[in-house]
Design a protein around this motif. Structure first.
Motif, PDB file in Angstrom:
ATOM      1  N   ILE A 196       0.895  -1.170   0.000  1.00 26.07           N
ATOM      2  CA  ILE A 196       0.000   0.000   0.000  1.00 26.07           C
ATOM      3  C   ILE A 196       0.925   1.210   0.000  1.00 26.07           C
ATOM      4  N   CYS A 197       1.021   1.858  -1.161  1.00 22.03           N
ATOM      5  CA  CYS A 197       2.063   2.855  -1.401  1.00 22.03           C
ATOM      6  C   CYS A 197       1.572   4.291  -1.223  1.00 22.03           C
ATOM      7  N   VAL A 211      -4.933   6.189   2.172  1.00 16.66           N
ATOM      8  CA  VAL A 211      -4.910   4.897   2.876  1.00 16.66           C
ATOM      9  C   VAL A 211      -3.555   4.708   3.554  1.00 16.66           C
ATOM     10  N   PHE A 212      -2.484   4.961   2.815  1.00 19.10           N
ATOM     11  CA  PHE A 212      -1.147   4.832   3.381  1.00 19.10           C
ATOM     12  C   PHE A 212      -1.001   5.711   4.626  1.00 19.10           C
ATOM     13  N   ALA A 240      -0.343   6.445  10.341  1.00 22.15           N
ATOM     14  CA  ALA A 240      -0.729   7.132  11.579  1.00 22.15           C
ATOM     15  C   ALA A 240      -1.099   6.113  12.661  1.00 22.15           C
ATOM     16  N   LEU A 241      -1.787   5.047  12.281  1.00 20.13           N
ATOM     17  CA  LEU A 241      -2.120   3.992  13.246  1.00 20.13           C
ATOM     18  C   LEU A 241      -0.854   3.323  13.780  1.00 20.13           C
ATOM     19  N   LEU A 242       0.089   3.029  12.895  1.00 12.78           N
ATOM     20  CA  LEU A 242       1.355   2.431  13.332  1.00 12.78           C
ATOM     21  C   LEU A 242       2.119   3.377  14.256  1.00 12.78           C
ATOM     22  N   GLU A 258      -5.594  -4.833  10.646  1.00 16.40           N
ATOM     23  CA  GLU A 258      -6.970  -5.035  10.164  1.00 16.40           C
ATOM     24  C   GLU A 258      -7.275  -4.111   8.990  1.00 16.40           C
ATOM     25  N   GLY A 259      -6.763  -2.883   9.045  1.00 14.51           N
ATOM     26  CA  GLY A 259      -6.944  -1.946   7.941  1.00 14.51           C
ATOM     27  C   GLY A 259      -6.278  -2.422   6.668  1.00 14.51           C
ATOM     28  N   CYS A 260      -5.080  -3.005   6.801  1.00 17.22           N
ATOM     29  CA  CYS A 260      -4.380  -3.564   5.631  1.00 17.22           C
ATOM     30  C   CYS A 260      -5.165  -4.727   5.039  1.00 17.22           C
TER      31      CYS A 260
END
Length: 186
Positions: free
Chosen positions: A38-39, A46-47, A52-54, A64-66
């Protein structure tokens, strides 16, 4: 399926706690950074959300998003098949779709069907005739035989790409790994 596709994108990622942001090779046209394919240059919103979650330590939510992104991004494949009756074929097509897009996946599908006598125009658009022929060929040949043809057409596609000299070895390895995984679903 989605977890396997993510592992093929980044072999060091096995789940939420190994999920990471990676630098793309300079020759890659997807941008500068990726999270399991996911680039930042192709899907920046999306990236950025996943990054931001990471960054916030919300690794399970990022994972889960991935997974959801892979399923959503490749959902068209299920409509081509019309059901979940052929999970191995669905996986092979979803993996290529995620890696190379809809049009290229439609072309390898049509070329694989033509090997079995479908007589389709190879335009990359899996319309009604392509979807009907897919059902017919799967019923006539069985999923295992069709998978082999699909894998060969996928490798031929990669050989035809301008960037094959740079990325070809990895593409062919991925194709073979996806094929082995798909065979486990038959």
């Amino acid at each position: 399926m989605a977890a396997a596709i993510l592992r093929f994108e980044d072999s060091r990622v096995t789940g939420p706690y190994s999920l990471r942001v990676s630098r793309l090779p300079a020759a890659d046209k997807g941008g500068k950074w990726e999270i399991c394919g996911i680039c930042d240059g192709i899907e920046p919103a999306v990236f950025n959300r996943l990054k931001a979650l990471l960054d916030a330590g919300r690794r399970e939510e990022a994972w889960e998003g991935c997974l959801q992104y892979v399923l959503d991004n490749t959902a068209a494949v299920r409509s081509w098949l019309g059901s979940d009756a052929f999970p191995a074929t669905e996986f092979m097509l979803r993996d290529h779709f995620f890696n190379s897009g809809s049009r290229n996946t439609g072309k390898i599908l049509q070329r694989a069907l033509n090997v079995h006598g479908a007589g389709l125009v190879v335009d990359g658009i899996p319309g009604k005739q392509t979807r009907q022929m897919l059902q017919t060929v799967l019923a006539q040949t069985g999923e295992s035989e069709f998978l082999s043809t699909l894998n060969e057409r996928r490798k031929s596609f990669y050989h035809s790409c301008k960037q094959f000299p740079v990325f070809g070895k990895g593409w062919l390895n991925r194709s073979n790994e996806a094929y082995r995984f798909a065979q486990s679903l038959v």
